[in-house]
Design an enzyme around this catalytic site. Structure first.
Site, PDB file in Angstrom:
ATOM      1  N   SER A   5      55.999   9.103  42.266  1.00  0.00           N
ATOM      2  CA  SER A   5      54.844   9.132  42.735  1.00  0.00           C
ATOM      3  C   SER A   5      54.539  10.990  42.224  1.00  0.00           C
ATOM      4  CB  SER A   5      54.633   9.062  44.143  1.00  0.00           C
ATOM      5  OG  SER A   5      53.151   9.147  44.232  1.00  0.00           O
TER       6      SER A   5
ATOM      7  N   LYS B  89      54.883  -7.904  45.083  1.00  0.00           N
ATOM      8  CA  LYS B  89      54.500  -8.911  44.693  1.00  0.00           C
ATOM      9  C   LYS B  89      52.911  -8.873  44.755  1.00  0.00           C
ATOM     10  CE  LYS B  89      51.761  -9.179  48.437  1.00  0.00           C
ATOM     11  NZ  LYS B  89      50.038  -9.228  48.521  1.00  0.00           N
TER      12      LYS B  89
ATOM     13  N   ASP C  99      45.673 -10.812  47.115  1.00  0.00           N
ATOM     14  CA  ASP C  99      46.478 -10.526  47.224  1.00  0.00           C
ATOM     15  C   ASP C  99      47.135 -11.065  48.248  1.00  0.00           C
ATOM     16  OD1 ASP C  99      47.785  -7.938  46.529  1.00  0.00           O
ATOM     17  OD2 ASP C  99      47.199  -7.393  48.726  1.00  0.00           O
TER      18      ASP C  99
ATOM     19  N   ILE D 109      53.251  -0.199  51.214  1.00  0.00           N
ATOM     20  CA  ILE D 109      54.529  -0.864  51.197  1.00  0.00           C
ATOM     21  C   ILE D 109      55.611  -0.488  51.043  1.00  0.00           C
ATOM     22  CG2 ILE D 109      54.205  -1.767  48.536  1.00  0.00           C
ATOM     23  CD1 ILE D 109      53.977  -3.991  51.589  1.00  0.00           C
TER      24      ILE D 109
END
Length: 315
Positions: A42, A96, A174, A20
């Site tokens: 990350s 989200k 999701d 994403i």
């Protein structure tokens, strides 16, 4: 005569550099001259052209100039990360769903308010091109019923992402929460869950299919059908019928709009640029946008829902 004082770009860091972030966040930030992508972090991912660190602590220590942080991790760890970001005095952009639970989301908003920083619960589907036209159409009519059909292939959109079927991962909710973010935008009343059938694979903790009945406070019937095993053409549609028999279809996640069989709109998806423009304005104005109504519907569905064992899910 003097021109307007040039505002320096808002400096942003990313936590989580997966799909994403690469597909949406990085290009959207880079395309906006009011924003600057400083770095990301990350444990594993290293996208081309992004200065990356192993942890949030390392990133903020190396770049104290970062003013805001977008959290693009799985929802189960967003609360912990958001607390660290806010404690450091940074504004926070929540991918989200904003957290794994409604309680965590509310705690993030409360902490941001206390520390005087901006928080955005980023419901990207609300920025789909046909959503506002749909909202205006509904506002001018008495609505008889609404039917949400949101079906996609989890193996295509979330390959290898086991977290999505773990506790807090939400399973088919999701993607389904995108439809709920649109629903709570286009309907001018609260949406109340009445019944939910949750089909949960015997080896998972989150549903792979859901059938849900809802209503507005004035009694408009709303049905939602979610499926994470859709093959072929994916379906992201909301069907609305007025009491006069007029019919609207908001399709392809909000990029298409048909009214009484006539195509009104068919646009390309461009949701995240709008989201980031909104975030930048919120920060400049010292405001927040922490609407958790889509997450509340999911929480209510999980509370009221009947569990139905589904076959084992195999990636």
């Amino acid at each position: 005569m003097f021109g307007k004082k040039k505002v320096k770009p808002l400096k942003i860091g990313l936590v989580g550099l997966g799909k994403i972030a690469v597909d949406q966040h990085i290009p959207s930030i880079r395309a906006n001259t009011a924003l600057e992508l400083v770095a990301g972090c990350s444990p594993n991912a290293r996208p081309d052209g992004v200065t990356a660190y192993d942890s949030l602590e390392e990133m903020l220590a190396a770049h104290p100039e970062i003013e805001a942080v977008a959290i693009c991790t799985p929802p189960q760890i967003r609360h912990t990360i958001a607390k660290q970001v806010i404690a450091a005095g940074k504004h926070v952009f929540l991918e989200k769903p904003p957290a794994a639970t409604l309680g965590e989301a509310e705690a993030i908003a409360d902490l941001a308010r206390t520390r005087g920083v901006t928080v955005l619960a980023s419901w990207h589907s609300r920025y789909a091109p046909a959503v506002e036209t749909t909202r205006q159409w509904i506002a001018g009519r008495k609505i008889k019923s609404i039917h949400v059909v949101w079906k996609e292939n989890v193996r295509q959109w979330h390959p290898g992402q086991k977290w999505i079927f773990e506790a807090g991962g939400m399973g088919v909710f999701d993607p389904g929460i995108n439809s709920l973010s649109i629903l709570t935008r286009i309907v001018p009343e609260k949406v109340i869950v009445k019944k939910a059938d949750l089909h949960i694979p015997v080896n998972c903790d989150a549903p792979i299919q859901v059938e849900m009945d809802m209503t507005t406070e004035s009694g408009v019937a709303i049905r939602a059908d979610y499926d994470f095993l859709q093959t072929g053409i994916q379906t992201w549609s909301i069907f609305v019928e007025s009491e006069k028999g007029e019919k609207l279809e908001l399709s392809m996640g909000g990029t298409g709009l048909t009214i009484d069989g006539k195509e009104i709109m068919k646009e390309k998806e461009a949701e995240y640029p709008g989201l980031y423009a909104h975030f930048e304005k919120l920060v400049r104005a010292g405001q927040s946008d922490a609407d958790f109504s889509p997450l509340r519907i999911v929480a209510d569905a999980m509370l009221l829902g009947k569990r139905i064992d589904a076959p084992e899910y195999i990636e």
